[in-house]
Write an enzyme that holds these catalytic residues in place. Structure first.
Site, PDB file in Angstrom:
ATOM      1  N   GLU A  70     -21.483 -69.884 -52.003  1.00  0.00           N
ATOM      2  CA  GLU A  70     -22.154 -72.087 -52.186  1.00  0.00           C
ATOM      3  C   GLU A  70     -22.849 -72.284 -52.512  1.00  0.00           C
ATOM      4  O   GLU A  70     -22.780 -72.207 -52.879  1.00  0.00           O
ATOM      5  CB  GLU A  70     -22.358 -71.793 -50.044  1.00  0.00           C
ATOM      6  CG  GLU A  70     -21.376 -71.216 -48.953  1.00  0.00           C
ATOM      7  CD  GLU A  70     -21.250 -71.413 -47.771  1.00  0.00           C
ATOM      8  OE1 GLU A  70     -20.826 -72.497 -47.191  1.00  0.00           O
ATOM      9  OE2 GLU A  70     -21.096 -70.101 -47.390  1.00  0.00           O
TER      10      GLU A  70
ATOM     11  N   ASP B  36     -14.746 -74.614 -40.322  1.00  0.00           N
ATOM     12  CA  ASP B  36     -15.996 -73.962 -40.334  1.00  0.00           C
ATOM     13  C   ASP B  36     -17.238 -73.896 -39.881  1.00  0.00           C
ATOM     14  O   ASP B  36     -17.360 -74.660 -38.944  1.00  0.00           O
ATOM     15  CB  ASP B  36     -15.960 -74.511 -41.650  1.00  0.00           C
ATOM     16  CG  ASP B  36     -16.455 -72.690 -43.045  1.00  0.00           C
ATOM     17  OD1 ASP B  36     -16.984 -71.828 -42.874  1.00  0.00           O
ATOM     18  OD2 ASP B  36     -16.083 -72.693 -44.404  1.00  0.00           O
TER      19      ASP B  36
HETATM   20  C1  BGC Z   1     -17.896 -70.409 -45.025  1.00  0.00           C
HETATM   21  C2  BGC Z   1     -16.666 -70.200 -45.434  1.00  0.00           C
HETATM   22  C3  BGC Z   1     -16.871 -68.771 -44.055  1.00  0.00           C
HETATM   23  C4  BGC Z   1     -17.877 -68.797 -42.884  1.00  0.00           C
HETATM   24  C5  BGC Z   1     -17.516 -67.968 -42.275  1.00  0.00           C
HETATM   25  C6  BGC Z   1     -18.976 -70.834 -44.377  1.00  0.00           C
HETATM   26  O1  BGC Z   1     -20.044 -71.398 -44.545  1.00  0.00           O
HETATM   27  O2  BGC Z   1     -17.763 -71.901 -46.104  1.00  0.00           O
HETATM   28  O3  BGC Z   1     -16.211 -69.437 -45.978  1.00  0.00           O
HETATM   29  O4  BGC Z   1     -15.852 -68.570 -44.273  1.00  0.00           O
HETATM   30  O5  BGC Z   1     -18.685 -69.256 -43.733  1.00  0.00           O
HETATM   31  O6  BGC Z   1     -18.771 -66.697 -43.341  1.00  0.00           O
HETATM   32  C1  BGC Z   2     -23.671 -67.713 -42.458  1.00  0.00           C
HETATM   33  C2  BGC Z   2     -22.628 -68.033 -43.165  1.00  0.00           C
HETATM   34  C3  BGC Z   2     -21.867 -69.300 -43.840  1.00  0.00           C
HETATM   35  C4  BGC Z   2     -23.846 -69.916 -43.742  1.00  0.00           C
HETATM   36  C5  BGC Z   2     -23.469 -71.368 -42.758  1.00  0.00           C
HETATM   37  C6  BGC Z   2     -25.339 -67.978 -43.272  1.00  0.00           C
HETATM   38  O1  BGC Z   2     -26.037 -67.625 -42.551  1.00  0.00           O
HETATM   39  O2  BGC Z   2     -24.350 -65.761 -43.135  1.00  0.00           O
HETATM   40  O3  BGC Z   2     -21.627 -67.113 -43.008  1.00  0.00           O
HETATM   41  O4  BGC Z   2     -21.439 -69.394 -44.799  1.00  0.00           O
HETATM   42  O5  BGC Z   2     -24.434 -69.419 -43.116  1.00  0.00           O
HETATM   43  O6  BGC Z   2     -24.362 -71.979 -43.790  1.00  0.00           O
END
Ligand code: BGC
Ligand code: BGC
Length: 862
Positions: A542, A342
């Site tokens: 998130e 991730d």
């Molecule tokens: C998330 C994932 C996601 C990834 C890509 C991460 O922060 O936990 O679920 O697939 O970002 O966007």
């Molecule tokens: C991204 C997400 C990712 C996240 C993680 C964002 O900037 O666009 O996809 O999950 O950062 O912290």
């Protein structure tokens, strides 16, 4: 703790039985509900609960050994340089890399994160996505520099439809799909998602999420289908099949399908206090029976990728967890695809940084998601491969796993993305037949909790008022992971193939000869016969959605007052609640005549009208089918009361949901939330040495470099500030900070804190601390703010010197003082920062806005 030891014993006892029996015999346990005492969040770092792969189930990987495929993989691998191998295991984000980077570094994969779009435009056109996919593919196939042609794979969060793309069909988020109890519908949704994803060139989605959220304060609860492992398991396999096709069938991974990544392995839904990326402190049996339930059918369905999770298991980050990634997932559970990381998740492994982490690959990760860190990670990984820190056999295994998937998907035979079967067929984005399935999903996901006097279904032939700030609001009804990462800051015009709930109601009422009026604030022109009030949570993704308690705060938008005012006018009110989880809002439920939980329904607002409104014959057009997939709390502090627990006592049980055949009367519900909404607990930012839910602890070195804390021990890169765990009241209940330079300890809030009332009421920021040694220069400062122009600092060097040395005490700094020094206490995102000079040593256990303290810094003296 004694419970979890007992659980391990239970699972050991079970290990002799056949796998199926084992699952059944061991599945009775559930984690104890959060006791409010706040279990110690951070772990000791010692792996308190060991994992025994022999206890785990053994799904069958549906691909037989394939000598021809293995030969292709071996031949290609043998021809690859070390640089090319390392390139395959690194994935960069389109926001931080170009096709030329792929040409040069031969990366195996790219992604578009939730906030990354072609040209940096969140509403880029489908054609721009496809052109970018072609450019990356061409770069990966370009052999002019002597490199091998290995097609790059592009992964994207097609989470509820191809949800980053303007015009795509947007299905309800997973929590709503959980309520449908309809696995075949899920298969259809996955099939359509794959088709729409292929139109813009990607061949891989980061879905499905098979988290089994156990604490509804978690900001990702809505990404999970259910709190019940059985329900999650009933969807996981069919969803993977819908995305990928059936292994062995003709369509498998063809141009109409995409690869899936089942996520997040493992225990993402089990973190203490529902904290995102937190520590999952459950027994091995609970980890297996609750959190791993979805992986068993997903592996049997042939999922090509699994995504490692950000969380830890008893203090050990999953990205570095060899027993679970390698011994359990790959060996015991026969997972033959590859494990993708991730977002910089490897950087949280002890001893790693975003740009350097051999440990994660050694532990079993096959492809690191290194969005902005890919180049440096590539360099350090190459160096580790050269000097043997990363053993060649492990590197080869990771590359093999990735190549196998690329061969299985026939990618070496495929032309560029736009020349594949669905490339550029943008008419499929939001195609009527796709939207019809999404609309069916909306209908089936609605859960009816109250229908006093049978007020529903409403006649479409009368005068209908539609009110509430969710009524005509695409971002509220589609939630996070929609065009933007958080799902916020989008415009109605970015949703060409979508209807709001208002659109849907208006169309049907107009067609039936009634009249509909939209008045978000409820101030109607014409007195209506009935009102539908649509309201709920703002979009989030998130950690930004993590909550301190489950109280729905309607205060800001005045939803309760809106319902009450309409009722006072003698108008029957149907409340439609948009949310990513069940929340405590008994006052609103009591105030309304009918209450419908609509979750985050997506693009098809018309599905709500289909169920709320009568047909021409005066009968319901569609009955309510939705059943709760998460238990509805009785109180705002009932965070983790899940079906199957001994003390299960929800207000509305798992599986509850009325139909039109039921008596929908509901006696008034108690209106005591069980918490004091204004009490201190909501204003505690750091407790027992750990940032509370919604907050992050950060160390900033004297050189300005910041690090977010994921382990109990840490040191800034410049060495100016060091943190360690010490015992206070409970084991590791405090953190000791030692300064050798001018570093800062900060607490960051996910969402700006509104502390105007507290400031006016003279509430101070209180740090419970122990001063062991004072700064050499006598200077220290308490800082709070929201960046440049709204930050204030108060000198506290003298105050620290006046405190008893080596004793715990509570030091207060009035918010008023911070405001007088320039802090905007109406929107603090760093509510607390402590800067001190070399020589300072102090311990901190709690930070809160509170009126309980021992010593107060006097503003006037500063
Ligand atoms: C998330 C994932 C996601 C990834 C890509 C991460 O922060 O936990 O679920 O697939 O970002 O966007
Ligand atoms: C991204 C997400 C990712 C996240 C993680 C964002 O900037 O666009 O996809 O999950 O950062 O912290």
């Amino acid at each position: 703790m004694s419970t979890s030891r007992a659980c391990v014993t239970v699972s050991r006892l079970c290990s002799g039985l056949a796998a199926a029996l084992l699952l059944a015999a061991c599945s009775g346990e559930r984690p104890a509900p959060a006791d409010g005492a706040g279990s110690a969040e951070t772990a000791s770092g010692t792996n308190a609960v060991t994992v025994d792969p022999g206890n785990w189930p053994q799904p069958e990987w549906p691909f037989a050994a394939d000598a021809a495929l293995e030969k292709k993989v071996d031949d290609l691998l043998a021809s690859m340089t070390l640089e090319e191998k390392v390139g395959q295991i690194i994935q960069g984000d389109i926001g931080s890399l170009t096709p030329d980077d792929v040409r040069k570094y031969r990366l195996g994969s790219i992604l578009a994160g939730g906030g990354s779009d072609p040209g940096g435009k969140y509403n880029a056109k489908p054609a721009e996505w496809l052109a970018l996919a072609d450019a990356f593919w061409e770069a990966s196939m370009d052999t002019s520099g002597g490199g091998k042609a290995i097609p790059v794979i592009w992964g994207i969060d097609a989470m509820h439809g191809q949800s980053n793309i303007v015009g795509a069909t947007l299905f309800p988020h997973n929590i709503g799909l959980g309520a449908t109890r309809n696995p075949e519908l899920l298969r259809e949704i996955a099939r359509i998602t794959a088709i729409e994803t292929r139109t813009t060139g990607m061949e891989w989605t980061f879905a499905p999420t098979v988290a089994v959220p156990q604490d509804d304060r978690w900001g990702r609860a809505y990404e999970g289908y259910s709190e019940s492992p059985e329900l999650v398991a009933s969807y996981a396999g069919v969803f993977v099949e819908g995305l990928q096709g059936k292994p062995g069938s003709d369509g498998f991974l063809d141009d109409h399908h995409v690869m899936s990544s089942v996520k997040h392995f493992l225990g993402d839904g089990g973190t203490s206090n529902g904290k995102d990326q937190g520590d999952t402190q459950v027994s091995e049996a609970q980890l297996r029976d609750i959190h791993a339930a979805g992986y068993v059918p997903a592996i049997a369905a042939g999922a090509q990728a699994v995504m490692a999770s950000f969380n830890s298991f008893h203090g050990e980050k999953m990205h570095g967890h060899k027993p679970l990634m390698t011994d359990v997932l790959k060996e015991r559970m026969s997972f033959g695809g590859f494990i993708v990381g991730d977002w910089n998740g490897h950087g949280q492994v002890r001893g790693c940084s975003n740009t350097d982490c051999a440990q994660t690959f050694i532990a079993g990760l096959d492809m690191a998601m290194a969005p902005d860190s890919w180049k440096e990670l590539y360099e350090t990984t190459l160096a580790h491969a050269k000097d043997g820190t990363l053993p060649m056999a492990r590197l080869d295994d990771a590359v093999r796993r990735i190549l196998r998937v690329k061969f299985r998907a026939n990618l070496f035979e495929k032309p560029k993305p736009s020349a594949r079967a669905l490339g550029g067929k943008f008419e499929l984005l939001g195609a009527p037949e796709h939207r019809a399935v999404a609309r069916q999903a909306v209908r089936e996901s609605l859960v009816l909790l109250k229908n006093q006097g049978g007020v529903l279904p409403l006649s479409p032939k009368t005068k209908l008022l539609v009110a509430g700030d969710g009524a005509d609001n695409m971002s509220k009804q589609t939630g996070g992971w929609t065009l933007t990462w958080q799902g916020s800051d989008t415009l109605r015009g970015d949703f060409p193939n979508a209807d709001t709930i208002w659109d849907g109601l208006k169309a049907q009422v107009a067609a039936a000869g009634g009249s509909a009026e939209l008045a978000v604030d409820g101030k109607y022109r014409d007195k209506p016969d009935a009102a539908v009030v649509v309201f709920g949570e703002e979009p989030y993704a998130e950690f930004q959605g993590d909550l301190a308690n489950l109280m729905f705060k309607s205060g800001r938008s005045g939803d309760l007052e809106l319902i009450q005012k309409l009722k006072a006018d003698g108008i029957p009110v149907v409340a439609v609640f948009l949310s990513g989880r069940p929340l405590w809002l008994n006052r609103e439920i009591n105030a309304a005549d009918a209450f419908v939980a609509a979750w985050l329904p997506g693009s098809e607002g018309g599905g709500v009208a289909d169920v709320l409104l009568q047909g021409a014959d005066g009968k319901p057009q569609h009955d309510f089918k939705g059943k709760l997939s998460f238990s509805w709390p009785r109180r705002a502090d009932q965070y983790a009361n899940n079906v199957g627990q001994d003390n299960y006592d929800p207000q509305f049980a798992f599986g509850h949901g009325l139909t039109y055949a039921d008596n929908g009367d509901l006696a008034a519900l108690p209106e005591d939330p069980g918490i004091d909404p204004n009490a201190d607990s909501g204003n505690t930012w750091f407790e027992r040495g750990v940032a509370t839910t919604g907050f992050t602890l950060r160390l900033v070195g004297a050189d300005g470099t910041a690090m977010d804390i994921v382990h109990p021990a840490a040191k800034t890169a410049d060495g100016s500030l060091e943190m360690s765990a010490i015992n206070h009241e409970v084991q590791e209940g405090a953190r000791l900070f030692a300064w050798t330079g001018g570093g800062t300890v900060q607490l960051l809030s996910n969402a700006p804190l509104e502390l105007t009332r507290e400031t006016n009421g003279d509430v101070p920021v209180v740090a419970t601390l122990r001063v062991d040694a004072l700064p050499a220069d006598g200077k220290a400062a308490l800082v709070a703010g929201c960046g440049e122009g709204c930050t204030g600092e108060v000198e506290i060097g003298q105050a620290l010197a006046a405190l008893p040395r080596g004793e715990w005490t509570r030091l207060a700094v009035p918010l008023k003082c911070l405001r007088a020094q320039g802090a905007d206490t109406g929107r603090l995102d760093v509510p607390f920062a402590l800067r001190a000079g070399a020589g300072t040593t102090l311990a901190l256990t709690r930070v809160a806005a509170s009126t309980d303290f021992d010593h107060k810094v006097d503003c006037a003296t500063n």
